[in-house]
Write a protein that holds these residues in place. Structure first.
Motif, PDB file in Angstrom:
ATOM      1  N   LEU A  57       0.825  -1.212   0.000  1.00 57.12           N
ATOM      2  CA  LEU A  57       0.000   0.000   0.000  1.00 57.12           C
ATOM      3  C   LEU A  57       0.856   1.257   0.000  1.00 57.12           C
ATOM      4  N   GLU A  58       2.133   1.112   0.375  1.00 54.39           N
ATOM      5  CA  GLU A  58       3.038   2.259   0.386  1.00 54.39           C
ATOM      6  C   GLU A  58       3.545   2.533  -1.020  1.00 54.39           C
ATOM      7  N   ASN A  59       4.470   3.527  -1.126  1.00 53.03           N
ATOM      8  CA  ASN A  59       4.947   3.922  -2.451  1.00 53.03           C
ATOM      9  C   ASN A  59       6.088   3.058  -2.967  1.00 53.03           C
ATOM     10  N   GLY A  60       6.564   2.147  -2.143  1.00 51.56           N
ATOM     11  CA  GLY A  60       7.578   1.214  -2.606  1.00 51.56           C
ATOM     12  C   GLY A  60       9.003   1.691  -2.488  1.00 51.56           C
ATOM     13  N   HIS A  61       9.231   2.905  -1.959  1.00 51.24           N
ATOM     14  CA  HIS A  61      10.597   3.375  -1.763  1.00 51.24           C
ATOM     15  C   HIS A  61      11.231   2.633  -0.585  1.00 51.24           C
ATOM     16  N   PHE A  62      12.559   2.471  -0.637  1.00 53.26           N
ATOM     17  CA  PHE A  62      13.259   1.808   0.457  1.00 53.26           C
ATOM     18  C   PHE A  62      13.912   2.857   1.350  1.00 53.26           C
ATOM     19  N   TYR A  63      13.704   2.706   2.655  1.00 55.28           N
ATOM     20  CA  TYR A  63      14.279   3.634   3.630  1.00 55.28           C
ATOM     21  C   TYR A  63      14.459   2.898   4.943  1.00 55.28           C
ATOM     22  N   SER A  64      15.190   3.511   5.859  1.00 55.30           N
ATOM     23  CA  SER A  64      15.428   2.911   7.168  1.00 55.30           C
ATOM     24  C   SER A  64      14.407   3.434   8.166  1.00 55.30           C
ATOM     25  N   LYS A  65      13.518   2.557   8.641  1.00 54.71           N
ATOM     26  CA  LYS A  65      12.522   2.981   9.621  1.00 54.71           C
ATOM     27  C   LYS A  65      13.151   3.460  10.934  1.00 54.71           C
ATOM     28  N   PRO A  66      14.216   2.796  11.442  1.00 55.66           N
ATOM     29  CA  PRO A  66      14.830   3.304  12.669  1.00 55.66           C
ATOM     30  C   PRO A  66      15.352   4.734  12.549  1.00 55.66           C
ATOM     31  N   ALA A  67      15.604   5.191  11.318  1.00 52.98           N
ATOM     32  CA  ALA A  67      16.118   6.549  11.126  1.00 52.98           C
ATOM     33  C   ALA A  67      15.055   7.616  11.329  1.00 52.98           C
ATOM     34  N   LEU A  68      13.783   7.233  11.381  1.00 57.59           N
ATOM     35  CA  LEU A  68      12.712   8.221  11.526  1.00 57.59           C
ATOM     36  C   LEU A  68      12.825   9.002  12.832  1.00 57.59           C
ATOM     37  N   SER A  69      13.252   8.332  13.911  1.00 58.44           N
ATOM     38  CA  SER A  69      13.275   8.986  15.220  1.00 58.44           C
ATOM     39  C   SER A  69      14.533   9.800  15.459  1.00 58.44           C
ATOM     40  N   THR A  70      15.454   9.844  14.473  1.00 59.36           N
ATOM     41  CA  THR A  70      16.660  10.671  14.608  1.00 59.36           C
ATOM     42  C   THR A  70      16.860  11.560  13.383  1.00 59.36           C
ATOM     43  N   LEU A  89      15.603  14.503  12.478  1.00 62.71           N
ATOM     44  CA  LEU A  89      15.784  15.935  12.676  1.00 62.71           C
ATOM     45  C   LEU A  89      17.248  16.278  12.900  1.00 62.71           C
ATOM     46  N   ALA A  90      17.890  15.553  13.801  1.00 63.90           N
ATOM     47  CA  ALA A  90      19.288  15.825  14.135  1.00 63.90           C
ATOM     48  C   ALA A  90      20.196  15.683  12.920  1.00 63.90           C
ATOM     49  N   LYS A  91      19.820  14.794  12.026  1.00 66.86           N
ATOM     50  CA  LYS A  91      20.650  14.549  10.851  1.00 66.86           C
ATOM     51  C   LYS A  91      20.221  15.389   9.652  1.00 66.86           C
ATOM     52  N   GLY A  92      19.246  16.278   9.867  1.00 68.10           N
ATOM     53  CA  GLY A  92      18.818  17.171   8.804  1.00 68.10           C
ATOM     54  C   GLY A  92      18.069  16.488   7.687  1.00 68.10           C
ATOM     55  N   ASN A  93      17.448  15.361   7.980  1.00 67.71           N
ATOM     56  CA  ASN A  93      16.745  14.607   6.940  1.00 67.71           C
ATOM     57  C   ASN A  93      15.278  14.999   6.828  1.00 67.71           C
ATOM     58  N   THR A  94      14.779  14.977   5.621  1.00 68.10           N
ATOM     59  CA  THR A  94      13.352  15.105   5.343  1.00 68.10           C
ATOM     60  C   THR A  94      12.851  13.741   4.887  1.00 68.10           C
ATOM     61  N   SER A  95      11.561  13.631   4.652  1.00 70.93           N
ATOM     62  CA  SER A  95      11.036  12.345   4.166  1.00 70.93           C
ATOM     63  C   SER A  95      11.642  11.989   2.810  1.00 70.93           C
ATOM     64  N   GLU A  96      11.998  13.017   2.023  1.00 71.82           N
ATOM     65  CA  GLU A  96      12.596  12.745   0.711  1.00 71.82           C
ATOM     66  C   GLU A  96      14.028  12.243   0.847  1.00 71.82           C
ATOM     67  N   THR A  97      14.812  12.868   1.729  1.00 72.63           N
ATOM     68  CA  THR A  97      16.218  12.479   1.835  1.00 72.63           C
ATOM     69  C   THR A  97      16.400  11.185   2.634  1.00 72.63           C
ATOM     70  N   GLU A 108      13.697   8.275  21.957  1.00 76.65           N
ATOM     71  CA  GLU A 108      14.547   8.743  20.867  1.00 76.65           C
ATOM     72  C   GLU A 108      13.994  10.020  20.242  1.00 76.65           C
ATOM     73  N   PHE A 109      12.685  10.116  20.080  1.00 76.22           N
ATOM     74  CA  PHE A 109      12.098  11.350  19.555  1.00 76.22           C
ATOM     75  C   PHE A 109      12.314  12.509  20.524  1.00 76.22           C
ATOM     76  N   ALA A 110      12.194  12.251  21.824  1.00 72.88           N
ATOM     77  CA  ALA A 110      12.433  13.304  22.815  1.00 72.88           C
ATOM     78  C   ALA A 110      13.857  13.827  22.695  1.00 72.88           C
ATOM     79  N   ASN A 111      14.824  12.933  22.552  1.00 76.13           N
ATOM     80  CA  ASN A 111      16.231  13.313  22.388  1.00 76.13           C
ATOM     81  C   ASN A 111      16.412  14.121  21.102  1.00 76.13           C
ATOM     82  N   ASP A 112      15.803  13.646  20.014  1.00 73.32           N
ATOM     83  CA  ASP A 112      15.956  14.296  18.712  1.00 73.32           C
ATOM     84  C   ASP A 112      15.364  15.705  18.723  1.00 73.32           C
ATOM     85  N   LEU A 113      14.200  15.846  19.325  1.00 71.75           N
ATOM     86  CA  LEU A 113      13.528  17.147  19.348  1.00 71.75           C
ATOM     87  C   LEU A 113      14.226  18.138  20.278  1.00 71.75           C
ATOM     88  N   ILE A 114      14.612  17.695  21.471  1.00 69.45           N
ATOM     89  CA  ILE A 114      15.200  18.633  22.437  1.00 69.45           C
ATOM     90  C   ILE A 114      16.563  19.124  21.978  1.00 69.45           C
TER      91      ILE A 114
END
Length: 388
Positions: A39-52, A54-62, A161-167
């Motif tokens: 049902l998703e768009n079929g792109h490959f990405y790392s799910k664990p990277a979602l919670s970090t 911001l710190a790495k300057g990533n958007t959903s595209e990158t 992890e989200f708390a760490n990333d946001l703060i």
């Protein structure tokens, strides 16, 4: 005699588990007919990277490491993107989808897990955002104002992890959890206290042993007000829900396949239907759920061989976890859920802490390492792995 036709294998899901097993299948069988339904768009990405991210300057595209088009070409897939798996015709060996039935010799369910939605009152309870896949993260970033005050429900792995990333990225963070310490189901209390204090020193506001009972919208100025079970109120611009995941079992359950917490599988990754396998967050292995990268890749290697006709037991290495909290780095290996024993603090100094879980026979069955002591992870994995 005629040549045997290459097998037709259908994989439902395009996350790490889905693509992981598809890669292994293609590596082992260049001629197999591989169909991916997602049902998703079929792109490959790392799910664990979602919670970090911001710190790495990533958007959903990158965050995308390989586009759907690249994965399809690389793995020679028949990709049914944007299609929903509606039911399994086990007798006819076909997966019924919104795009029509797809016959299979083997079916592999890599359907992941969905965010748990606790019962919360209020006119804005439905606006709490859960981030469990790429489009969820895109929506989260769209809704996140600069320097926003963010309420996080849940202080488990993802919430912490989200708390760490946001703060650490100049947002205000409030965390609410019904448990008394962060990471309480993974680490001994002393480590939970250290994580709590490290994040609090940077501004995270903790409301532990508390529960959100209502979320109401109060307008653009304040955004939302969350009411806790002690009657206190918390204002926030955005509410992030990280209270856990529930394996997606409905498709298997409706087909009469055995389920428990997840879809039950044997040592080969087979469900109660020998032609149907399950892998990843939706699968319940004999030791329980293993929703991390290392066990998913181990399962992919075993299941691919079994699905292609060579029964191969899944060999799980020690299932260690890296908690991506830069304010207090933590590596841990939780003991098996049925392991009897207790945590012992064996080292505590300026380099961090080391805790070992000792079972009732005196063997080390788990560990927690903090700060610089996280460098002992490989050594500890080897030590625990020798007992497996």
């Amino acid at each position: 005699m005629g040549k045997t036709a290459p097998p037709s294998i259908v994989v439902v899901g395009s996350g790490l588990a889905g693509f992981g097993v598809l890669r292994e299948l293609r590596r082992l069988s260049p001629d197999a007919k591989l169909t991916m339904v997602t049902l998703e768009n079929g792109h490959f990405y790392s799910k664990p990277a979602l919670s970090t991210a911001l710190a790495k300057g990533n958007t959903s595209e990158t965050l995308v490491t390989s586009s759907a088009e690249k994965m399809i070409a690389q793995l020679k897939l028949d990709a049914r993107i944007g299609r929903e798996a509606e039911s399994i015709d086990r007798a006819g060996k076909a997966l019924c989808t919104t795009g029509g039935p797809i016959p299979y010799d083997r079916l592999i369910l890599a359907m992941g897990a969905a965010a748990y939605r606790p019962a919360i009152e209020g006119d804005a309870a439905h606006r709490a955002i859960s981030v469990n896949q790429l489009d969820h993260y895109a929506y989260f970033r769209e809704q996140l104002p600069d320097q926003a005050r963010v309420l996080i429900m849940g202080s488990g792995l993802v919430g912490t992890e989200f708390a760490n990333d946001l703060i650490t990225n100049h947002y205000q963070v409030v965390v609410v959890d019904i448990l008394t310490l962060p990471l309480a189901q993974l680490v001994p209390p002393a480590v939970g206290e250290s994580v709590r204090d490290a994040l609090a020193s940077e501004g995270v506001e903790w409301h532990l042993d508390r529960k959100v009972v209502a979320i109401n919208y109060v307008g653009d100025r304040a955004g939302y007000v969350a009411t806790l079970d002690d009657g206190s109120n918390i204002e926030a611009d955005l509410v992030l829900s990280a209270v856990g995941l529930r394996p997606n079992v409905a498709l298997a359950q409706e087909a009469g396949i055995d389920i428990g917490i997840g879809i039950k599988v044997n040592q080969y990754g087979q469900t109660s239907d020998p032609d149907v396998y399950a892998i990843g967050d939706c699968a319940e292995y004999q030791h329980g759920i293993s929703a991390y990268v290392t066990p998913i890749m181990a399962a992919a290697r075993g299941i691919a061989q079994s699905a292609l006709g060579t029964p191969t037991e899944i060999r799980f290495p020690p299932l260690a976890v890296q908690v991506k909290t830069t304010l207090l780095p933590v590596n841990l290996l939780p003991p098996a859920r049925n392991c009897v024993g207790e945590w012992h603090s064996v080292e505590s100094d300026v380099d961090g802490d080391k805790h070992l879980f000792i079972d009732d026979r005196g063997f080390v069955r788990g560990y927690v390492l903090t700060r610089q002591k996280t460098e002992q992870r490989v050594e500890m994995d080897t030590k625990v792995g020798e007992l497996a």
